[in-house]
Motif scaffolding. Structure first.
Motif, PDB file in Angstrom:
ATOM      1  N   SER A 103       3.991  -2.255  -9.170  1.00  0.00           N
ATOM      2  CA  SER A 103       3.446  -1.687  -7.821  1.00  0.00           C
ATOM      3  C   SER A 103       1.969  -1.328  -7.951  1.00  0.00           C
ATOM      4  N   LYS A 104       1.333  -1.544  -9.236  1.00  0.00           N
ATOM      5  CA  LYS A 104       0.093  -1.068  -9.562  1.00  0.00           C
ATOM      6  C   LYS A 104      -0.263   0.288  -9.105  1.00  0.00           C
ATOM      7  N   GLY A 105       0.466   1.107  -9.719  1.00  0.00           N
ATOM      8  CA  GLY A 105       0.169   2.588  -9.437  1.00  0.00           C
ATOM      9  C   GLY A 105       0.788   3.025  -8.310  1.00  0.00           C
ATOM     10  N   ARG A 106       1.786   2.871  -7.528  1.00  0.00           N
ATOM     11  CA  ARG A 106       2.328   3.282  -6.453  1.00  0.00           C
ATOM     12  C   ARG A 106       3.513   4.143  -6.720  1.00  0.00           C
ATOM     13  N   LEU A 107       3.771   4.251  -7.810  1.00  0.00           N
ATOM     14  CA  LEU A 107       5.126   4.805  -8.300  1.00  0.00           C
ATOM     15  C   LEU A 107       5.044   6.606  -8.007  1.00  0.00           C
ATOM     16  N   GLU A 108       5.913   7.150  -7.195  1.00  0.00           N
ATOM     17  CA  GLU A 108       6.232   8.436  -7.517  1.00  0.00           C
ATOM     18  C   GLU A 108       7.648   8.774  -7.924  1.00  0.00           C
ATOM     19  N   CYS A 109       7.724   9.458  -9.021  1.00  0.00           N
ATOM     20  CA  CYS A 109       9.063   9.342  -9.816  1.00  0.00           C
ATOM     21  C   CYS A 109       9.719  10.723  -9.766  1.00  0.00           C
ATOM     22  N   GLY A 110      10.878  10.571  -8.853  1.00  0.00           N
ATOM     23  CA  GLY A 110      11.718  11.754  -8.901  1.00  0.00           C
ATOM     24  C   GLY A 110      12.906  11.935 -10.026  1.00  0.00           C
ATOM     25  N   PHE A 111      13.189  13.081 -10.333  1.00  0.00           N
ATOM     26  CA  PHE A 111      14.509  13.479 -10.927  1.00  0.00           C
ATOM     27  C   PHE A 111      15.428  14.431 -10.286  1.00  0.00           C
ATOM     28  N   LYS A 122       0.819  -1.339  -0.012  1.00  0.00           N
ATOM     29  CA  LYS A 122       0.035   0.035  -0.020  1.00  0.00           C
ATOM     30  C   LYS A 122       0.857   1.319   0.017  1.00  0.00           C
ATOM     31  N   ALA A 123       2.051   1.172   0.261  1.00  0.00           N
ATOM     32  CA  ALA A 123       2.975   2.366   0.456  1.00  0.00           C
ATOM     33  C   ALA A 123       3.172   3.132  -0.838  1.00  0.00           C
ATOM     34  N   ARG A 124       3.140   4.340  -0.858  1.00  0.00           N
ATOM     35  CA  ARG A 124       3.547   5.058  -2.281  1.00  0.00           C
ATOM     36  C   ARG A 124       5.274   4.869  -2.252  1.00  0.00           C
ATOM     37  N   LEU A 125       5.761   4.720  -3.377  1.00  0.00           N
ATOM     38  CA  LEU A 125       7.076   4.402  -3.618  1.00  0.00           C
ATOM     39  C   LEU A 125       7.584   5.488  -4.296  1.00  0.00           C
TER      40      LEU A 125
END
Lengths: 392, 263
Positions: free
Chosen positions: A117-125, A87-90
């Protein structure tokens, strides 16, 4: 308010610092014991899972040729976490886009993580810290330009769904971009960008991405957030910037009593005291603008000991400067609140919650104490859509 | 920033979208001098010696001194094209070519492109080719060592040549850091060379003189010998009591060797 457990996955079993020139770039890897390293990974993955159980979200990052962060391929570790958690955002913060040669490959990796992750990614650059240019053999000149061209291309690769498109840019060339899989989240995973300078933050604000700043303290964080808000407003996103667009990374250690909190905080200081890196790795040509470089040279020449004048780093000093929140739950809450108000408010606390010799049980105690006794108050008080920088 | 503040006899010349600072000094047959990665500021004594006998044309390369640096420019070959256009602009059909270190690389590239234009070519501690094995750098990695270590490679007597930042103006300090930034831009990868150049130097049939300070820690004697094999008509000379920047440490001896060669 969201809180993220962040661990750099350091490898602390090193000879005394006097025996090596630098903990980064040229420290020979015979100092790395693969068995000990594997055990550390078991532990760090467990700690992220415990953080999830406690209601925190998860953050990781990437560095190269360093004992401070043995995670040279963050997408691989995030792939493991995508399967270990539910469940955690990643949050990956982030992909060192200025140092990677194929932005389309990054778009693919991130889309795959979003699917796994079925939509749990937070994508940093990130642009990448100065010490990263030698491991990547990456030209330190024009990194910002490369970063933004790569980010724009990645977002385009995520959001185009009708067959190949071409990109012939200043730095990157792709004639047939058509990634499989495409991301789970639509139109694409949330984008984060780290920037510790006002100039960089303004551009992030114009794009409306989440702006993260690391260890910039009382002195510099306000200016970064102000610039973000100025960019946000200039781009016509409205006057109000919600706090969930802004993130701050600090060392955080919470415990039920002051002596445990103090012991944990002392161990967390390794993050800063352990970062032995000589000047020529810290400041490659072109990383900073010539006028800034010149100013640094001038002040070093005038006062060679300037950097050390403040004496050794102490827990008190890093709390006072806003780099650390540590103590009992009430103390951590009060320190956080004071800092939050000083900088105008932010909606993500990136918790550097493990470092050096902070053992597993100590790390878990810090996570639990924060999650159970501080976090609920922050969530209640600072809703995600609270307006940041009211009146600024 | 004003170039005129640093060099009273410099002027601005626009070549395409680059604004170059160009020094012209002396009378006689023209000589194009191309400075090294540290910029032109330390080379005035040397230029003056050459200018006693020749009309010396000495541009600051794009991104060096106060010459501008357009976004598109990032290779030595780009600079070679700019300087060829500069010669066209100045109406200089043929010219002897002298280049130091990075300037030697630019000169070698220019000569490979327009060999008929350069009757004689003198290179001081030139970089620009890779002739050694892939697992050993031909040129030491100056971007991965302390400043003091770099100075040891550059000078026979580094103590004597030490730059005193406190004596420099803000403008000079910014030029110094900007020079270093442009040097990194041009030479970071491939490191200090263009893989194609060594396959083009066979075109340079003019007499070539390669000079090297005896204590040069950047360009080794072995490197220079291997560089020499790429030119059909070449000689090598060593300058005593000089490091990489022989034109700074021994301007007299270096200018003398070059002027004799050009006669």
């Amino acid at each position: 308010m969201k809180a993220w457990h962040f661990s750099e996955n350091a490898y602390p079993y090193l000879p005394p610092a006097e025996e090596y020139e630098s903990i980064r770039v040229n420290l020979p890897n015979h100092h790395y014991d693969p068995a000990k390293g594997a055990a550390l990974y078991d532990r760090f993955l467990d700690e992220w899972c415990i953080a999830e159980d406690e209601g925190l979200d998860i953050m990781l990052n990437e560095h190269h040729q360093t004992a401070t962060c043995v995670d040279p391929a963050a997408p691989i570790v995030l792939g493991a976490l995508a399967r270990l958690t539910k469940k955690a955002r990643l949050l990956i913060l982030g992909n060192p886009v200025a140092n990677r040669r194929q932005p389309v490959r990054i778009a693919e990796e991130m889309a795959l993580l979003d699917i796994l992750s079925k939509g749990r990614l937070e994508c940093g650059f990130v642009r990448g810290v100065p010490f990263e240019v030698l491991p990547a053999n990456s030209n330190p000149v024009r990194m910002n330009e490369r970063q933004w061209e790569a980010m724009d291309l990645i977002v385009k690769a995520w959001t185009r769904h009708d067959g190949p498109f071409s990109h012939e840019g200043r730095f990157f060339h792709h004639r047939n971009v058509n990634i499989w899989p495409r991301p789970w989240q639509q139109p694409h995973p949330p984008v984060w960008v780290s920037s510790t300078s006002p100039g960089g933050a303004r551009r992030v604000g114009e794009h409306g991405y989440v702006q993260a700043t690391f260890l910039t303290g009382y002195q510099n964080t306000g200016a970064v957030f102000d610039s973000y808000r100025a960019g946000w407003r200039a781009a016509g996103r409205g006057n109000d910037v919600p706090i969930n667009r802004l993130a701050y990374a600090a060392l955080v250690y919470t415990a039920d009593n002051e002596s445990d909190a103090r012991a944990g905080a002392e161990k967390l200081l390794w993050y800063m005291t352990g970062n032995k890196v000589p000047a020529h790795y810290r400041n490659p040509p072109g990383y900073l603008p010539p006028a800034v470089q010149a100013k640094m040279l001038r002040s070093t020449a005038a006062d060679p000991l300037g950097g050390n004048r403040g004496g050794p780093l102490t827990v008190e000093k890093v709390i006072e400067t806003g780099l650390m929140f540590a103590g009992t739950p009430d103390q951590v809450y009060a320190q956080f609140r004071k800092f939050y108000e000083h900088v105008g408010g932010f909606g993500h606390l990136l918790i550097m919650g493990q470092a050096g010799f902070l053992e597993h049980d100590e790390t878990v105690r810090g996570i639990r104490s924060f999650a159970r006794h501080v976090y609920p108050r922050l969530q209640q008080e600072f809703g995600d859509l609270t307006i940041s920088g009211n009146g600024r | 920033m004003s170039g005129a503040a640093n060099n009273p006899d410099s002027r601005r010349v626009a070549i395409a979208d680059v604004e170059l600072d160009v020094i012209e000094r002396g009378q006689g047959a023209p000589l194009l001098y191309l400075h090294g990665g540290a910029g032109i500021a330390g080379d005035h004594a040397f230029i003056d010696l050459l200018a006693q006998h020749r009309r010396v044309i000495a541009p600051s390369h794009p991104g060096f001194g106060t010459s501008s640096l357009p976004d598109w420019l990032d290779t030595v070959e780009d600079i070679a094209h700019i300087h060829l256009a500069l010669l066209d602009r100045l109406g200089v059909a043929t010219v002897d070519l002298v280049g130091m270190s990075l300037g030697g690389w630019i000169a070698a590239d220019m000569a490979s492109k327009n060999p008929e234009r350069f009757p004689r070519v003198a290179l001081i501690g030139p970089i620009g080719v890779k002739t050694g094995p892939s697992d050993k750098l031909d040129i030491p990695d100056i971007f991965a060592m302390p400043e003091a270590a770099v100075e040891k490679l550059r000078f026979h007597d580094p103590e004597k040549q030490k730059a005193d930042i406190n004596q420099m103006t803000d403008e000079q300090l910014i030029v110094m850091t900007r020079n270093n930034e442009t040097l990194a831009l041009l030479t970071w990868e491939p490191f200090m060379h263009d893989p194609k150049l060594k396959h083009r130097l066979h075109r340079v049939t003019a007499p070539v003189l390669l000079l090297r300070g005896v204590s040069d820690g950047i360009v080794s004697a072995d490197y220079l010998a291997r560089y020499a094999r790429l030119f059909p008509n070449v000689s090598i000379k060593t300058i005593a009591e000089a490091g990489h920047a022989a034109q700074i440490e021994q301007p007299q001896a270096t200018a003398k060797a070059i002027l004799e060669f050009l006669q």
